[in-house]
Each structure stands twice: as structure tokens, then as C-alpha cells.
Design an enzyme around this catalytic site. Sequence first.
Site, PDB file in Angstrom:
ATOM      1  N   LYS A  53       0.838  -1.203   0.000  1.00  0.00           N
ATOM      2  CA  LYS A  53       0.000   0.000   0.000  1.00  0.00           C
ATOM      3  C   LYS A  53       0.876   1.258   0.000  1.00  0.00           C
ATOM      4  O   LYS A  53       0.601   2.218  -0.732  1.00  0.00           O
ATOM      5  CB  LYS A  53      -0.945  -0.020   1.215  1.00  0.00           C
ATOM      6  CG  LYS A  53      -2.034  -1.078   1.071  1.00  0.00           C
ATOM      7  CD  LYS A  53      -2.802  -1.375   2.341  1.00  0.00           C
ATOM      8  CE  LYS A  53      -3.741  -2.554   2.083  1.00  0.00           C
ATOM      9  NZ  LYS A  53      -4.519  -2.984   3.257  1.00  0.00           N
TER      10      LYS A  53
ATOM     11  N   GLN B 288      -5.199  -1.650   9.442  1.00  0.00           N
ATOM     12  CA  GLN B 288      -4.930  -2.948   8.822  1.00  0.00           C
ATOM     13  C   GLN B 288      -5.493  -4.079   9.685  1.00  0.00           C
ATOM     14  O   GLN B 288      -5.247  -4.141  10.887  1.00  0.00           O
ATOM     15  CB  GLN B 288      -3.409  -3.113   8.624  1.00  0.00           C
ATOM     16  CG  GLN B 288      -3.015  -4.396   7.926  1.00  0.00           C
ATOM     17  CD  GLN B 288      -3.528  -4.470   6.492  1.00  0.00           C
ATOM     18  OE1 GLN B 288      -3.464  -3.505   5.739  1.00  0.00           O
ATOM     19  NE2 GLN B 288      -4.069  -5.623   6.116  1.00  0.00           N
TER      20      GLN B 288
ATOM     21  N   ASP C 281     -11.699   2.342   3.579  1.00  0.00           N
ATOM     22  CA  ASP C 281     -11.980   0.913   3.438  1.00  0.00           C
ATOM     23  C   ASP C 281     -13.459   0.654   3.195  1.00  0.00           C
ATOM     24  O   ASP C 281     -13.845  -0.466   2.863  1.00  0.00           O
ATOM     25  CB  ASP C 281     -11.560   0.164   4.716  1.00  0.00           C
ATOM     26  CG  ASP C 281     -10.164  -0.395   4.606  1.00  0.00           C
ATOM     27  OD1 ASP C 281      -9.735  -0.696   3.473  1.00  0.00           O
ATOM     28  OD2 ASP C 281      -9.504  -0.532   5.650  1.00  0.00           O
TER      29      ASP C 281
END
Length: 282
Positions: free
Chosen positions: A53, A97, A120
Amino acid sequence: MAAKLLDGKLIRDEILAELRPRVEALALRGRAPGLAVVLVGHDPASELYVRSKEKACAQLGIYSEKHTPPASSTTAELIALVESLNTRPEIDGILVQMPLPPQVDTRALLHAVDHAKDVDGFHPMNVGKLVENQPGARACTPAGVMEILRRYELPVAGKRAVVVGRSDIVGKPMALMLLHANATVTICHSQTSNLAEECQRADILVAALGRPAILGAAHIKPGAVVIDVGINRVDGKVLGDVQAEAAAELASAYTPVPGGVGPLTIAMLMSNTVSAAARRLA
Ligand code: NDP
């Protein structure tokens, strides 16, 4: 006719190429988009994902920073970190995460992220927007699947779609996205009594179970489009949830593992970050 291989890397590169001028335009207007990643502890797979990422951000000119609180962190400590990121004007996106250590209340932490910075698509506000089919951050993996279908011009409206898996991250948002694209959608899960029969009806079969190569010839209708979301590590190899040979033999088009859906997830995260920055600057 041989099944068409749906190349996720190609689609990813297309999406990233389209994002680059948007990032440059935002930078010219004041500043580049900013993404903060929170990586709790030292899970090797999570570390690998976070590195990818960060790399994608660097390639696009997106500012990124990484926060690495210890695995022993409490929910309160992590919420305090997220709340401090919520207040920082130069941070447009916050990514926590997964998975988190067992003592952490995952839901409480995800709810603490400012929904305008939730890249997200996991915050209930954005889940609600998905249900209502209103614009907002969408879960990256199913959004990536929709990009594959759209960019390969695979028709969805009027088709029977079967999604195997009902997680909040993949299965449920996937089913909603297909529904909004006017498919007739069935969701299957571990309690589905006649899985093969359900799958056999699918014009579009999305496998998101997390069970290596569990779906085979018995589950694939000849000519179906097969989308394999699964990433399963077995004896050092990465396998999908679908037997690749069965998909190659029976499907009209299918995503390989690796190289199918996987590459899209990070591209959609970048897209959500750029869109969050654009909305915040508007
Ligand atoms: P979860 O474990 O959260 O969910 C799995 C789902 O599959 C559950 O709904 C479960 O049913 C269902 N299921 C499990 N076994 C069976 C079975 N034998 N028959 C029918 N249904 C079954 O997984 P995720 O949704 O997070 O991930 C799914 C897969 O996708 C994993 O392999 C994961 O690694 C991969 N993944 C890939 C990404 C990518 O970038 N390509 C991103 C995210 C995930 P129930 O609800 O009844 O338990």
C-alpha cells in the site's frame, strides 16, 4: 471456446493511470492526498500488505505515513490514535490494517474512524450509503470485482449472480454492488444446504469463502463468469477458492489466482483515498 482470462494487473494499471492526473491536479490545488496506515503488531502478511500500500502511494504521489503501535495496544489507545488522525487536515484517508490482536474491539475501532476518512468502506455510515446506493467509500475488494466486470464489458444487469461468502468485507458488499448493477443475487454461506445446486445457476459466480480450491466443476455452469476472490496459502503456494482447471474448462471468463482480483484491492484503496481528498477539498 477457451475461457477468457481476466487480468487483474491490467485493470489495476488502467485504474492507477487514471488516478495519476487526479493526484497531480489535487497537488496543484494545494496538497497531495494523504493516507495514514495503522499497523498494530507484527503480523507478517499484514506487514507485506502495508508495504504494498505504501509503495502504491509513493508511485502515485500520494503522501502516506505508517503508525505501528505494539500488539499489546488497548482499544482505548488505538481509538486515541485514530481520533488524532481524524483531526489532522492533511490526512484524507485512515486505514486500520486487519486483523487486529484479539484484545482489541475491532468494531469500536472501525467506528472511531471519521467516516469521511474511511477509505476501506467499513464505517457504518459508508455501509449505509452502499445499501442506499449513494456515493461514498466502497469496500475495496468487491469494488475491484465490479471494475473487472465493467472494464471487460461483462454484462451484469439481468444476470443471475451467486456470491459464496457473506463477510462484511467481501461477500455482503459484493452482493449489494451486484444487486445495484441489476443482477439477481443469491448469497451462499457455510449453512447453505445445496451449494453446488445454487452455484450451478450462476451466470456470475463470485467465490469468497477462504477455502482452497473448494469449488470445482460441480459448481460452475458452462459459460459462467467465475470471479475467484480467495487467497489461500497452501504449502508455500497461493490458491484461490476455485479449482483453476475447472474454471478454465467450463467458464466463459475467469480471474486467476494470483493476478485476478488481488491486484485490484490496492488500486481501489488508492481510488478511495483520492476521492476522499477530492471531497474534502471541494
Ligand atoms: P471470511 O472467513 O470472513 O468469510 C468467509 C465466508 O465464506 C463466510 O461467510 C462463510 O460462511 C463462508 N464459507 C466458509 N466456508 C464455506 C463453505 N464450505 N461453504 C459455503 N460457504 C462457506 O473471509 P473473507 O470474506 O474475509 O475472505 C474470503 C476470501 O477472500 C479469503 O480467502 C480471503 O483471503 C480472500 N480475500 C481476498 C482479498 C483480495 O484482495 N483478493 C481481500 C479480502 C479477502 P459463514 O458466514 O456461515 O461462516
